[in-house]
Every structure is written in C-alpha cells, then in structure tokens.
Design a protein around this motif. Structure first.
Motif, short mmCIF file in Angstrom:
data_model
loop_
_atom_site.label_atom_id
_atom_site.label_comp_id
_atom_site.label_asym_id
_atom_site.label_seq_id
_atom_site.Cartn_x
_atom_site.Cartn_y
_atom_site.Cartn_z
N THR A 64 -26.44 -19.88 -24.59
CA THR A 64 -27.84 -19.55 -25.02
C THR A 64 -28.41 -20.03 -26.33
O THR A 64 -27.57 -20.24 -26.92
CB THR A 64 -28.08 -17.93 -24.81
OG1 THR A 64 -27.31 -17.31 -26.09
CG2 THR A 64 -27.84 -17.23 -23.65
N SER A 65 -29.62 -20.16 -26.34
CA SER A 65 -30.25 -20.87 -27.56
C SER A 65 -31.59 -20.33 -27.94
O SER A 65 -32.29 -19.85 -26.80
CB SER A 65 -29.99 -22.33 -27.66
OG SER A 65 -30.88 -22.97 -26.42
N THR A 66 -32.14 -20.57 -28.97
CA THR A 66 -33.43 -20.61 -29.51
C THR A 66 -34.03 -21.67 -30.05
O THR A 66 -33.29 -22.26 -30.81
CB THR A 66 -33.85 -18.91 -30.24
OG1 THR A 66 -32.59 -19.20 -31.61
CG2 THR A 66 -32.95 -17.88 -29.49
N VAL A 67 -35.33 -21.76 -29.84
CA VAL A 67 -36.06 -22.86 -30.55
C VAL A 67 -37.31 -22.22 -31.46
O VAL A 67 -37.80 -21.59 -30.94
CB VAL A 67 -36.50 -23.61 -29.34
CG1 VAL A 67 -37.30 -24.81 -30.23
CG2 VAL A 67 -35.42 -24.24 -28.72
N LEU A 68 -37.08 -22.74 -32.84
CA LEU A 68 -38.19 -22.54 -33.54
C LEU A 68 -39.11 -23.42 -33.71
O LEU A 68 -38.80 -24.61 -33.91
CB LEU A 68 -37.57 -21.98 -35.08
CG LEU A 68 -37.86 -20.61 -35.35
CD1 LEU A 68 -36.78 -19.72 -34.58
CD2 LEU A 68 -37.68 -20.48 -36.88
N VAL A 108 -41.40 -16.34 -23.25
CA VAL A 108 -41.05 -16.55 -24.82
C VAL A 108 -41.87 -14.88 -25.38
O VAL A 108 -42.55 -14.42 -24.61
CB VAL A 108 -42.06 -17.56 -25.28
CG1 VAL A 108 -41.28 -18.86 -25.20
CG2 VAL A 108 -43.56 -17.46 -24.96
N LYS A 109 -41.44 -14.75 -26.24
CA LYS A 109 -41.98 -13.47 -27.23
C LYS A 109 -43.11 -13.91 -27.73
O LYS A 109 -43.29 -14.97 -28.68
CB LYS A 109 -40.96 -12.97 -27.96
CG LYS A 109 -39.68 -12.65 -27.41
CD LYS A 109 -38.66 -12.19 -28.53
CE LYS A 109 -37.39 -11.63 -27.93
NZ LYS A 109 -36.28 -11.22 -28.82
#
Length: 93
Positions: free
Chosen positions: A56-60, A82-83
């Motif tokens: 899993t990953s997140t992107v800013l 997305v949040k």
C-alpha cells in the motif's frame, strides 16, 4: 420390518469393516505417501514459489492554487478514492 433394518445395519457394518481391514495392511505405504507429499510441498514452497506481498502507498500532491480543485476532490471523495482535503501542501521536500 424392524428386523430387516437391523440386518441391513449389520451387513453394512460388516462390509465397512471388511473394506477397512483390506486397506489397513497397507498403512505403511499410506504413511510413506503422506510424508513424501508433505516433503515435496515444503521443498516447492521453500525453493520454487515466488512470494507475494501486499503493498500500500500514499501520494502527497503539491497544489499550487490552493482550493482551486475543490470540486474534483469532492467528486473523488464521493467515490471513496481519496480523502477530502482543502489545503494540500508538499511534505516530501
């Protein structure tokens, strides 16, 4: 009628016993087969199988125009992708 049912149960019990006794003399072969199969499964999983991992990953995202993409982020938030965030700033240096 009860006597007939009792006889059927006895014959089924005898035939089941016959079948079990017939194959019981080969129990060392069954045991050897189980040990061989478990050993081969272990070797396959140890040396041949490719491991799979969950990632899993997140992107800013750096937003130059703060607040201009409110409509797009709301539509994505409705889909649960997305949040929602009003002020997105770069945190990755």
């Amino acid at each position: 009628m009860f006597e007939l049912g009792n006889r059927l149960e006895k014959t089924e019990e005898r035939s089941l016993r016959k079948v079990l006794l017939k194959y019981l003399r080969y129990w060392p072969l069954f045991l050897l087969g189980v040990i061989f199969t478990l050993g081969m499964a272990f070797l396959y999983l140890r040396y041949m199988a490719i491991p799979q991992y969950r990632i899993t990953s997140t992107v800013l995202i750096k937003d130059k125009d703060k607040g201009s993409g409110v409509k797009e982020s709301e539509s994505l938030a409705d889909l649960g992708l997305v949040k929602p965030s009003r002020n997105v700033e770069d945190q990755m240096g």
